[in-house]
Scaffold this active site. Structure first.
Site, PDB file in Angstrom:
ATOM      1  N   GLU A 122      55.891  35.804  67.043  1.00  0.00           N
ATOM      2  CA  GLU A 122      55.486  35.407  68.388  1.00  0.00           C
ATOM      3  C   GLU A 122      55.823  33.934  68.621  1.00  0.00           C
ATOM      4  O   GLU A 122      55.689  33.094  67.727  1.00  0.00           O
ATOM      5  CB  GLU A 122      53.988  35.657  68.587  1.00  0.00           C
ATOM      6  CG  GLU A 122      53.659  37.145  68.588  1.00  0.00           C
ATOM      7  CD  GLU A 122      52.204  37.446  68.922  1.00  0.00           C
ATOM      8  OE1 GLU A 122      51.957  38.467  69.589  1.00  0.00           O
ATOM      9  OE2 GLU A 122      51.320  36.641  68.530  1.00  0.00           O
ATOM     10  N   CYS A 135      55.974  26.503  71.346  1.00  0.00           N
ATOM     11  CA  CYS A 135      55.320  26.640  70.048  1.00  0.00           C
ATOM     12  C   CYS A 135      56.105  27.656  69.229  1.00  0.00           C
ATOM     13  O   CYS A 135      56.166  28.834  69.584  1.00  0.00           O
ATOM     14  CB  CYS A 135      53.875  27.086  70.243  1.00  0.00           C
ATOM     15  SG  CYS A 135      52.933  27.218  68.708  1.00  0.00           S
ATOM     16  N   CYS A 142      51.551  34.658  57.094  1.00  0.00           N
ATOM     17  CA  CYS A 142      51.162  33.380  56.494  1.00  0.00           C
ATOM     18  C   CYS A 142      50.443  33.653  55.179  1.00  0.00           C
ATOM     19  O   CYS A 142      49.804  34.700  55.010  1.00  0.00           O
ATOM     20  CB  CYS A 142      50.243  32.615  57.454  1.00  0.00           C
ATOM     21  SG  CYS A 142      49.906  30.910  56.955  1.00  0.00           S
ATOM     22  N   CYS A 146      43.588  30.871  56.401  1.00  0.00           N
ATOM     23  CA  CYS A 146      42.565  30.055  57.059  1.00  0.00           C
ATOM     24  C   CYS A 146      41.633  30.993  57.822  1.00  0.00           C
ATOM     25  O   CYS A 146      42.084  31.821  58.622  1.00  0.00           O
ATOM     26  CB  CYS A 146      43.223  29.058  58.003  1.00  0.00           C
ATOM     27  SG  CYS A 146      44.294  27.867  57.158  1.00  0.00           S
ATOM     28  N   CYS A 149      41.677  31.492  61.709  1.00  0.00           N
ATOM     29  CA  CYS A 149      42.985  31.695  62.319  1.00  0.00           C
ATOM     30  C   CYS A 149      43.394  33.166  62.264  1.00  0.00           C
ATOM     31  O   CYS A 149      43.398  33.774  61.193  1.00  0.00           O
ATOM     32  CB  CYS A 149      44.023  30.832  61.602  1.00  0.00           C
ATOM     33  SG  CYS A 149      45.702  30.994  62.256  1.00  0.00           S
ATOM     34  N   GLY A 206      52.820  30.836  60.482  1.00  0.00           N
ATOM     35  CA  GLY A 206      53.305  30.350  59.205  1.00  0.00           C
ATOM     36  C   GLY A 206      53.026  28.884  58.937  1.00  0.00           C
ATOM     37  O   GLY A 206      52.618  28.122  59.816  1.00  0.00           O
ATOM     38  N   SER A 238      53.408  20.773  62.301  1.00  0.00           N
ATOM     39  CA  SER A 238      51.997  20.870  61.918  1.00  0.00           C
ATOM     40  C   SER A 238      51.869  21.528  60.555  1.00  0.00           C
ATOM     41  O   SER A 238      52.458  22.580  60.306  1.00  0.00           O
ATOM     42  CB  SER A 238      51.227  21.688  62.957  1.00  0.00           C
ATOM     43  OG  SER A 238      49.881  21.867  62.552  1.00  0.00           O
ATOM     44  N   SER A 260      46.374  19.945  60.250  1.00  0.00           N
ATOM     45  CA  SER A 260      45.267  20.855  60.570  1.00  0.00           C
ATOM     46  C   SER A 260      44.093  20.500  59.669  1.00  0.00           C
ATOM     47  O   SER A 260      43.969  21.020  58.564  1.00  0.00           O
ATOM     48  CB  SER A 260      45.706  22.314  60.347  1.00  0.00           C
ATOM     49  OG  SER A 260      46.687  22.687  61.283  1.00  0.00           O
ATOM     50  N   LEU A 261      43.241  19.619  60.145  1.00  0.00           N
ATOM     51  CA  LEU A 261      42.163  19.093  59.305  1.00  0.00           C
ATOM     52  C   LEU A 261      40.915  19.971  59.378  1.00  0.00           C
ATOM     53  O   LEU A 261      40.491  20.549  58.385  1.00  0.00           O
ATOM     54  CB  LEU A 261      41.840  17.661  59.727  1.00  0.00           C
ATOM     55  CG  LEU A 261      40.871  16.908  58.826  1.00  0.00           C
ATOM     56  CD1 LEU A 261      41.405  16.799  57.416  1.00  0.00           C
ATOM     57  CD2 LEU A 261      40.564  15.527  59.414  1.00  0.00           C
ATOM     58  N   HIS A 262      40.251  20.003  60.521  1.00  0.00           N
ATOM     59  CA  HIS A 262      39.195  20.965  60.847  1.00  0.00           C
ATOM     60  C   HIS A 262      37.866  20.772  60.126  1.00  0.00           C
ATOM     61  O   HIS A 262      36.905  21.482  60.426  1.00  0.00           O
ATOM     62  CB  HIS A 262      39.668  22.409  60.627  1.00  0.00           C
ATOM     63  CG  HIS A 262      40.965  22.718  61.302  1.00  0.00           C
ATOM     64  ND1 HIS A 262      41.186  22.474  62.637  1.00  0.00           N
ATOM     65  CD2 HIS A 262      42.124  23.229  60.810  1.00  0.00           C
ATOM     66  CE1 HIS A 262      42.432  22.829  62.951  1.00  0.00           C
ATOM     67  NE2 HIS A 262      43.016  23.277  61.866  1.00  0.00           N
ATOM     68  N   ASN A 337      39.437  29.495  69.732  1.00  0.00           N
ATOM     69  CA  ASN A 337      39.926  30.617  70.525  1.00  0.00           C
ATOM     70  C   ASN A 337      39.576  31.925  69.819  1.00  0.00           C
ATOM     71  O   ASN A 337      40.069  32.194  68.725  1.00  0.00           O
ATOM     72  CB  ASN A 337      41.446  30.505  70.709  1.00  0.00           C
ATOM     73  CG  ASN A 337      41.821  29.277  71.514  1.00  0.00           C
ATOM     74  OD1 ASN A 337      41.372  29.106  72.643  1.00  0.00           O
ATOM     75  ND2 ASN A 337      42.622  28.391  70.926  1.00  0.00           N
ATOM     76  N   CYS A 380      45.978  28.643  70.513  1.00  0.00           N
ATOM     77  CA  CYS A 380      46.042  28.163  69.135  1.00  0.00           C
ATOM     78  C   CYS A 380      45.212  29.051  68.210  1.00  0.00           C
ATOM     79  O   CYS A 380      44.046  29.325  68.471  1.00  0.00           O
ATOM     80  CB  CYS A 380      45.519  26.728  69.092  1.00  0.00           C
ATOM     81  SG  CYS A 380      45.565  25.982  67.456  1.00  0.00           S
TER      82      CYS A 380
END
Length: 406
Positions: A122, A135, A142, A146, A149, A206, A238, A260-262, A337, A380
């Site tokens: 996608e 994007c 992947c 995570c 995600c 990925g 990223s 991508s810290l989070h 999301n 995202c």
């Protein structure tokens, strides 16, 4: 006017019958050296290679040609010889969804490689006033898992090639009418002026740094001034934190970096981003501080998804500020999301604004990302295709059955 005649090597042997599409080399994804090799295979004399490479580069990456026959400033004889050994492959558009906010999501299908099946990824286009961001995916599936995600719930099928990464860019530009002499293929919602695809973010499916060589080649071509021609400051890669590859990203690709810290504590990030168990926060941030070319003009973007009751307290915000001290940075706060089966909820809006206020008061820009394309699962963390890794045993069984049928 100078007449240029194609000179074939005098000892060039007649080419074999045209190979299948799979056997021919796709010109998309090749750098100049790769294009030169294809021209040599087509029998072009060495003294003409440089000029012909320039012509192919222009047709493939600037004009987005999809057929060698389109190359009108190349002689018919050379086009025919090129078509024997090379192709201009493009992905099949399996589906296109358009959000109420104008965001577009394409499901692209790429042909099989070897005995494998076709795969799907996608790609998302986000139009805004004055800019259009694409994007792009780097892998089918992947490996990082995570937990917040959706893409992480799809096992890795394979890496994409440099050509397949670039084909996403070229196909999107063609669809939107962002190629020279090409009109949009429908009434696309696009910026009112300037380039329609003005920015690229490697934030699709990925982990780009687990497909480094292909991503590097694709992004160097995308930033080449004679081709796609996007500034490296308009290309962002990223990563979830593949620490050993971060210095190479700056040195060898030179694009903008996003992390991508989070989370601000290892125990929380170990759950959200399991890669943290290998490369914990302190080690990751040390690599960021040493990122080549880092400055106030080339800040690192830290992505921080806002998860209710998990990472969204004022104390988390204060710790984030402390951790990033000394790093020229911007913090993108991303409202979570939702996707089917997720255990997380998005933080309340007041909570997100309070978090942003703490970060802003410390001197960091902390925009709250407006969710885009949620209604078509294009936001995202929502991307996922139906491609699944084919078991080797099933593949062997299919090959045996096909051989027996013959």
């Amino acid at each position: 006017m100078t007449l240029i005649v194609d000179t074939l090597k005098p000892d060039a042997a007649p080419l074999a019958p045209r190979a299948s599409e799979e056997e021919r080399t796709s010109l998309v994804g090749l750098d100049r050296e790769g294009l030169a090799d294809v021209l040599r295979q087509a029998g072009v004399a060495e003294k003409q290679i440089r000029m012909r490479v320039g012509q192919l580069w222009n047709w493939v990456y600037l004009r987005g040609a999809t057929d060698i026959g389109e190359m009108t400033n190349v002689s018919r004889d050379l086009r025919e010889r090129l078509a024997e050994v090379a192709s201009l492959s493009e992905p099949e558009i399996v589906s296109e969804q358009i959000s109420v906010d104008g965001t577009r999501k394409w499901l692209f299908r790429f042909p099989s490689r070897g005995a494998g099946r076709p795969v799907e990824v996608e790609t998302v286009y986000i139009p805004e006033e004055g800019r259009g961001t694409l994007c792009v995916s780097s892998q089918v599936g992947c490996t990082l898992n995570c937990t917040f995600c959706h893409t992480g719930t799809q096992k890795l099928v394979r890496n994409l090639t440099a050509g397949e990464i670039l084909q996403q860019i070229l196909a999107a530009r063609a669809r939107l009418g962002d190629l020279p002499g090409r009109a949009p293929q429908d009434d696309a919602i696009v910026p009112s002026e300037g380039r329609l695809v003005s920015n690229i973010v490697m934030m699709g499916m990925g982990e780009p740094l687990y497909n480094f060589d292909a991503v590097k080649q694709a992004l160097l071509i995308a930033s080449d001034g004679e081709g796609v021609g996007l500034s490296k400051r308009r290309i962002t890669l990223s990563t979830s934190g593949v620490v050993p590859m971060i210095p190479r990203t700056g040195e060898e690709i030179g694009v903008m970096l996003a992390i991508s810290l989070h989370a601000v504590r290892d125990d929380v990030r170990d759950v959200l981003v399991p890669l943290n168990k290998r490369y914990p926060i302190a080690e990751l941030l040390d690599a960021c501080r040493a990122y080549p070319g880092l400055s106030n003009a080339r800040r690192i973007t830290f992505e921080y998804v806002m998860l209710k009751g998990v990472n969204d307290s004022p104390s988390d915000a204060r710790e984030l500020v402390r951790l990033l001290k000394g790093i020229p940075a911007k913090i993108n706060l991303i409202p979570f999301n939702p996707w089917p089966g997720s255990d997380y909820e998005c933080s309340d809006w007041d909570t997100i604004e309070t978090f942003a206020d703490v970060v802003n008061h410390a001197g960091y820009a902390s925009p709250i990302r407006t969710p885009r394309g949620r209604d078509i699962f294009a936001a995202c963390g929502q991307l996922k295709s139906a491609s699944e890794k084919e078991r080797a045993s099933a593949r062997r069984a299919a090959e045996k059955a096909a051989a027996e049928a013959v």
